[in-house]
Scaffold this motif. Sequence first.
Motif, PDB file in Angstrom:
ATOM      1  N   UNK A 206     -17.682  -8.525  -4.086  1.00  0.00           N
ATOM      2  CA  UNK A 206     -17.357  -7.963  -4.468  1.00  0.00           C
ATOM      3  C   UNK A 206     -17.562  -6.529  -4.941  1.00  0.00           C
ATOM      4  N   UNK A 207     -18.766  -6.573  -4.439  1.00  0.00           N
ATOM      5  CA  UNK A 207     -19.491  -5.256  -3.450  1.00  0.00           C
ATOM      6  C   UNK A 207     -19.317  -4.597  -2.167  1.00  0.00           C
ATOM      7  N   UNK A 208     -18.053  -5.501  -0.908  1.00  0.00           N
ATOM      8  CA  UNK A 208     -17.190  -5.680  -0.085  1.00  0.00           C
ATOM      9  C   UNK A 208     -17.442  -4.440  -0.123  1.00  0.00           C
ATOM     10  N   UNK A 209     -17.375  -3.337   0.798  1.00  0.00           N
ATOM     11  CA  UNK A 209     -16.533  -1.941   0.556  1.00  0.00           C
ATOM     12  C   UNK A 209     -16.901  -1.207   0.243  1.00  0.00           C
ATOM     13  N   UNK A 210     -17.359  -1.331  -0.677  1.00  0.00           N
ATOM     14  CA  UNK A 210     -18.018  -0.644  -1.862  1.00  0.00           C
ATOM     15  C   UNK A 210     -18.694   0.764  -0.900  1.00  0.00           C
ATOM     16  N   UNK A 211     -19.492   2.313  -1.412  1.00  0.00           N
ATOM     17  CA  UNK A 211     -20.528   2.191  -0.704  1.00  0.00           C
ATOM     18  C   UNK A 211     -21.819   2.624  -1.926  1.00  0.00           C
ATOM     19  N   UNK A 212     -22.672   1.584  -1.251  1.00  0.00           N
ATOM     20  CA  UNK A 212     -23.440   1.640  -2.649  1.00  0.00           C
ATOM     21  C   UNK A 212     -24.398   3.112  -2.956  1.00  0.00           C
ATOM     22  N   UNK A 213     -25.193   3.097  -4.079  1.00  0.00           N
ATOM     23  CA  UNK A 213     -26.010   4.537  -3.600  1.00  0.00           C
ATOM     24  C   UNK A 213     -26.931   4.567  -3.309  1.00  0.00           C
ATOM     25  N   UNK A 214     -27.854   5.293  -2.363  1.00  0.00           N
ATOM     26  CA  UNK A 214     -28.356   5.736  -1.993  1.00  0.00           C
ATOM     27  C   UNK A 214     -29.967   5.101  -2.255  1.00  0.00           C
ATOM     28  N   UNK A 215     -30.573   4.286  -1.581  1.00  0.00           N
ATOM     29  CA  UNK A 215     -31.667   3.593  -1.618  1.00  0.00           C
ATOM     30  C   UNK A 215     -31.588   1.970  -2.612  1.00  0.00           C
TER      31      UNK A 215
END
Length: 235
Positions: A206-215
Amino acid sequence: MGGAAGDPGAADEAELDCDISHGGGRVLRLTGACAQARGLARAAMSLDAAAVNRILGASLERRGVAATWQELLVPVLVSVGDRWAATGEGVDVEHLLSECAMGALRAVGIRLENPVNRRPVLLAAAEGELHSLPLHVVAAGLAERRVACHVLGASMPRAALADAVRRSGPSVVFLWAQRVESSDPAQLSTIPAPRPAPVVVAGGPGWSGRTLPAGITRVHDFAEAVERLGVAAGV
Ligand code: B12
């Protein structure tokens, strides 16, 4: 608890139809699966929970969590999911197999005595996410490393997760998103950081292609998840 990969089973390169005699012509396609995976597919398609439990219990004992997940459960789960996508059938099989798998994997953690970690490891599925089985395989894999986990289960509301983090002071928080619909990255930002702050790890397609928060790091497979979480938990 055996942790070694051991017997990989008899490889079958040909596409195989697990035709279930009393299943009304129900067929699961497994390509390149080992004999144990074919046995698991037959048992699941027959809704034979006792056989599913026996096969998974024996495999976890003899071959360990990684091999049981990668060589038995993943091929059968993917095949069951593909069959559902193609025909709309087999939700009963999906539920039975997931329930048995969660039971067998939980038993690995229950047997863990004297875990090495003092701070908890929290494993949760994202808001709206009903796929929770991967949390249990991660917990079982960490139990083999003597790390105990709190599995918070499916569809964890972000406010409740934040509360759990404040109250339990975990070393690691792992958030699973199987589907893009449940992978709002904002819910990763609302995980509080009491001192010492937990390591936050995201897993699942599900996280593919998502920009995750720093860290916040993302893990892509079982081995990477167990390694990353184990290190963060101190082993
Ligand atoms: C079991 C199952 C269910 C069970 C879940 C039970 C439970 N307690 O977990 C139930 C019946 C509840 C269910 C419900 C639904 N499901 Co479902 N389900 C599955 C199934 C068969 C297995 C899920 C699983 O555990 N997968 C884990 C592994 C095996 O799969 P994977 O994540 O794709 O693996 C990849 C990576 O994640 C990585 N990987 C493998 N293992 C590990 C381990 C770790 C730790 C990490 C980090 C990575 C990793 O390697 C793989 C290759 O890249 C899948 C089929 C599938 N292919 O996954 C469908 C599937 C995930 N479901 C699907 C759907 C559509 C649904 C529903 C929306 C159906 C509906 N209309 O109601 C609902 C979801 C509702 C919701 N709000 O969440 C689709 C998702 C399509 C998409 N991309 O969005 C799938 C893919 C089926 C399909 N082929 O279409 N489901």
